[in-house]
Design a protein around this motif. Sequence first.
Motif, PDB file in Angstrom:
ATOM      1  N   ASP A 149       0.663  -1.209   0.051  1.00 48.39           N
ATOM      2  CA  ASP A 149      -0.023   0.149   0.037  1.00 48.39           C
ATOM      3  C   ASP A 149       0.922   1.215   0.026  1.00 48.39           C
ATOM      4  N   LEU A 150       2.187   1.007   0.145  1.00 48.56           N
ATOM      5  CA  LEU A 150       2.904   2.365   0.116  1.00 48.56           C
ATOM      6  C   LEU A 150       2.751   3.234   1.094  1.00 48.56           C
ATOM      7  N   GLU A 151       2.303   2.894   2.083  1.00 47.75           N
ATOM      8  CA  GLU A 151       1.847   3.793   3.263  1.00 47.75           C
ATOM      9  C   GLU A 151       3.183   4.637   3.875  1.00 47.75           C
ATOM     10  N   HIS A 152       4.142   3.751   4.076  1.00 45.10           N
ATOM     11  CA  HIS A 152       5.574   4.599   4.385  1.00 45.10           C
ATOM     12  C   HIS A 152       5.993   5.724   3.444  1.00 45.10           C
ATOM     13  N   HIS A 153       5.865   5.486   2.095  1.00 42.71           N
ATOM     14  CA  HIS A 153       6.108   6.400   1.300  1.00 42.71           C
ATOM     15  C   HIS A 153       5.269   7.453   1.201  1.00 42.71           C
ATOM     16  N   ARG A 154       3.935   7.194   1.510  1.00 39.75           N
ATOM     17  CA  ARG A 154       2.965   8.500   1.629  1.00 39.75           C
ATOM     18  C   ARG A 154       3.219   9.255   3.113  1.00 39.75           C
ATOM     19  N   THR A 155       3.747   8.677   4.076  1.00 41.58           N
ATOM     20  CA  THR A 155       4.009   9.145   5.273  1.00 41.58           C
ATOM     21  C   THR A 155       5.400  10.187   4.999  1.00 41.58           C
ATOM     22  N   LEU A 156       6.054   9.753   4.357  1.00 41.86           N
ATOM     23  CA  LEU A 156       7.417  10.640   3.997  1.00 41.86           C
ATOM     24  C   LEU A 156       7.021  11.732   3.188  1.00 41.86           C
ATOM     25  N   ALA A 157       6.511  11.438   2.087  1.00 39.52           N
ATOM     26  CA  ALA A 157       5.689  12.417   1.123  1.00 39.52           C
ATOM     27  C   ALA A 157       4.947  13.840   1.681  1.00 39.52           C
ATOM     28  N   GLU A 158       4.328  13.325   2.708  1.00 32.09           N
ATOM     29  CA  GLU A 158       3.429  14.318   3.335  1.00 32.09           C
ATOM     30  C   GLU A 158       4.235  14.968   4.504  1.00 32.09           C
ATOM     31  N   ASP A 159       5.303  14.625   4.913  1.00 29.41           N
ATOM     32  CA  ASP A 159       6.180  15.148   5.949  1.00 29.41           C
ATOM     33  C   ASP A 159       6.865  16.536   5.559  1.00 29.41           C
ATOM     34  N   ALA A 160       6.558  17.640   5.936  1.00 36.10           N
ATOM     35  CA  ALA A 160       7.101  18.701   5.361  1.00 36.10           C
ATOM     36  C   ALA A 160       8.438  19.132   5.851  1.00 36.10           C
ATOM     37  N   THR A 161       8.742  18.421   6.912  1.00 34.63           N
ATOM     38  CA  THR A 161      10.108  18.445   7.735  1.00 34.63           C
ATOM     39  C   THR A 161      11.140  17.455   7.108  1.00 34.63           C
ATOM     40  N   PHE A 162      10.682  16.427   6.286  1.00 31.80           N
ATOM     41  CA  PHE A 162      11.504  15.477   5.499  1.00 31.80           C
ATOM     42  C   PHE A 162      11.960  15.987   4.145  1.00 31.80           C
ATOM     43  N   THR A 163      13.043  16.711   4.167  1.00 32.07           N
ATOM     44  CA  THR A 163      13.576  17.089   2.950  1.00 32.07           C
ATOM     45  C   THR A 163      14.429  16.311   1.902  1.00 32.07           C
ATOM     46  N   ARG A 164      14.393  15.106   2.161  1.00 35.20           N
ATOM     47  CA  ARG A 164      14.977  14.061   1.184  1.00 35.20           C
ATOM     48  C   ARG A 164      13.948  13.351   0.449  1.00 35.20           C
ATOM     49  N   SER A 165      14.329  12.709  -0.535  1.00 32.31           N
ATOM     50  CA  SER A 165      13.424  11.821  -1.363  1.00 32.31           C
ATOM     51  C   SER A 165      13.535  10.117  -1.298  1.00 32.31           C
ATOM     52  N   VAL A 166      12.408   9.768  -1.014  1.00 29.03           N
ATOM     53  CA  VAL A 166      12.476   8.355  -0.861  1.00 29.03           C
ATOM     54  C   VAL A 166      11.375   7.708  -1.595  1.00 29.03           C
ATOM     55  N   VAL A 167      11.830   6.831  -2.715  1.00 27.54           N
ATOM     56  CA  VAL A 167      10.674   6.565  -3.912  1.00 27.54           C
ATOM     57  C   VAL A 167      10.758   5.050  -3.875  1.00 27.54           C
ATOM     58  N   PRO A 168       9.235   4.652  -4.174  1.00 28.03           N
ATOM     59  CA  PRO A 168       9.095   3.125  -4.310  1.00 28.03           C
ATOM     60  C   PRO A 168       9.676   2.391  -5.623  1.00 28.03           C
ATOM     61  N   THR A 169       9.959   1.336  -5.505  1.00 25.22           N
ATOM     62  CA  THR A 169      10.322   0.484  -6.940  1.00 25.22           C
ATOM     63  C   THR A 169       9.411  -0.635  -7.072  1.00 25.22           C
ATOM     64  N   PHE A 170       8.863  -0.791  -8.300  1.00 24.28           N
ATOM     65  CA  PHE A 170       7.866  -1.640  -8.644  1.00 24.28           C
ATOM     66  C   PHE A 170       8.581  -3.183  -8.744  1.00 24.28           C
ATOM     67  N   ARG A 171       8.428  -4.248  -7.928  1.00 23.24           N
ATOM     68  CA  ARG A 171       9.195  -5.382  -8.146  1.00 23.24           C
ATOM     69  C   ARG A 171       8.187  -6.447  -8.329  1.00 23.24           C
ATOM     70  N   PRO A 172       7.800  -6.919  -9.575  1.00 21.13           N
ATOM     71  CA  PRO A 172       6.759  -7.784  -9.865  1.00 21.13           C
ATOM     72  C   PRO A 172       7.254  -9.289  -9.874  1.00 21.13           C
ATOM     73  N   ASP A 173       8.281  -9.648  -9.510  1.00 24.55           N
ATOM     74  CA  ASP A 173       9.010 -10.994 -10.079  1.00 24.55           C
ATOM     75  C   ASP A 173       8.034 -12.206  -9.400  1.00 24.55           C
ATOM     76  N   ARG A 174       7.601 -12.337  -8.426  1.00 18.18           N
ATOM     77  CA  ARG A 174       6.772 -13.372  -7.829  1.00 18.18           C
ATOM     78  C   ARG A 174       5.524 -13.434  -8.843  1.00 18.18           C
ATOM     79  N   TYR A 175       4.864 -12.563  -9.333  1.00 17.07           N
ATOM     80  CA  TYR A 175       3.567 -12.487 -10.069  1.00 17.07           C
ATOM     81  C   TYR A 175       3.909 -12.827 -11.458  1.00 17.07           C
ATOM     82  N   LEU A 176       5.146 -12.922 -12.060  1.00 16.08           N
ATOM     83  CA  LEU A 176       5.516 -13.128 -13.266  1.00 16.08           C
ATOM     84  C   LEU A 176       6.202 -14.767 -13.395  1.00 16.08           C
TER      85      LEU A 176
END
Length: 470
Positions: free
Chosen positions: A174-201
């Motif tokens: 659900d990328l909840e941790h990424h949403r938390t970071l994106a909405e935190d104005a005090t956090f000035t760095r960038s943490v981005v998710p990566t889509f890893r679908p191996d198990r579904y392929l």
Amino acid sequence: MSQTLQLHPDRLLPTDPGTREVARRLYAEVADLPIVSPHGHVPPAWIAQDTPFRDPTSLLITPDHYVTRLMHASGVDLADLGVGRGELDEASSRAAFRLLCEHWPVYRGTPMRLWLEQQLVEVFGVEEVPSADSADRIYDAVAAWIARPDARPRTLMDRFDIEVLATTDDPCDDLEHHRTLAEDATFTRSVVPTFRPDRYLEPAAEGWVGDVDRLAEVSGQDTQTYAGWVAAMEDRRDFFRARGAVSTDHSHRDLGTERVSDSEAEQLYAAARAGRIAADDGDRLRRHMVGEMVRMAAEDGLTMTLHPGVHRNHHAPTQATFGADVGADIPLAVEVTRALQPALSAHGTDPDLTLVVFTMDETTYSRELAPLAGFYPSMRVGVPWWFIDAPGSIRRFRSAVTEIAGFTRTSGFIDDTRAFLSIPARHDMARRLDCGFLAGLVAEHRLTEEEAAETARYLVATQPKEVFGL
């Protein structure tokens, strides 16, 4: 008397005095530039929750299979290093750390020695060489550092000057941790998710039906059908893109992208859903699915990274006892040109496709990867990673690829690590080695020093952002 750890300022630079002087000047241009880490495995929860580190062993040893596998080869039980045991008590953690220090000579000549030494000196302020005698003192120094209020992931993102950090995430996350970071104005760095679908392929793999059922739940698509599976993948890619993802990551045994007809894909998918697909047919459908991922990448612009050729969990008893991904993965030879031809023929000149191909098979550098990247606008050669993210391998990579494809057709350095504190050391290693290679071109009068400095800055600051659309 204990020996003293020393980080030589010229480590990894050329041995020829004149070339070394050029390399020093080039390294000074990039040594302090911010770190861009577009592919790695640091859990986003660590950053979002600013999770304190627990103990020296769980910080430096247990999660790093680079470290544990060599001790295992030397006769150490992985359980004694904390693998598969959850949270360790103080006595067990200290005992595991002693094992690392007692086996310190095992790491001579390895990149792990470089990374660990740099962490000990620059992060923890440790000056003693690890040994049986110094183990407890070093453990206490690291434990004291962990207890400090500034020894938290968010503070370290600033201290290490990590500008961008990509994580690796399941398509159903659900990328909840990424949403938390994106909405935190005090956090000035960038943490981005990566889509890893191996198990579904991997339709012939155990648990695949349950995985695609879960995919249906989170996407709202009906994965009972092949068309529904495709729609579910497209839905989740859109979800990831909306939350900051810039790339997808894929690792299978081979690089096959050969497509089957739509009717055959539906038949194979139905057989897989029924749990009666043969292994060979599962591979055929997986290769078709990877080809579909290339098509999707050409349409939505997510950079697609592929790193094939791994026999995962090579030792069955270790997997049975400790689970997957504990260091028993072994490289395989890989074929590239024929495998990628279907996908590149269809999409290799699409302006929105970026395809980054990594390998642990060095024989493919000049024979296949560099020539492909030297023709197809969409393709880049991934820098050495996993097993070959080492000084000699990186030098061989630059020599083999540059003469055919130059510098601009590569990816920028990828640290590919969960060992958070080693990220600066890994990037520093790559910067030193690239500056040494560039200095050699200057010494041969193939580049001016100004061109070499410009290239060094490009490799560190510009290329990873360019390749990953940052």
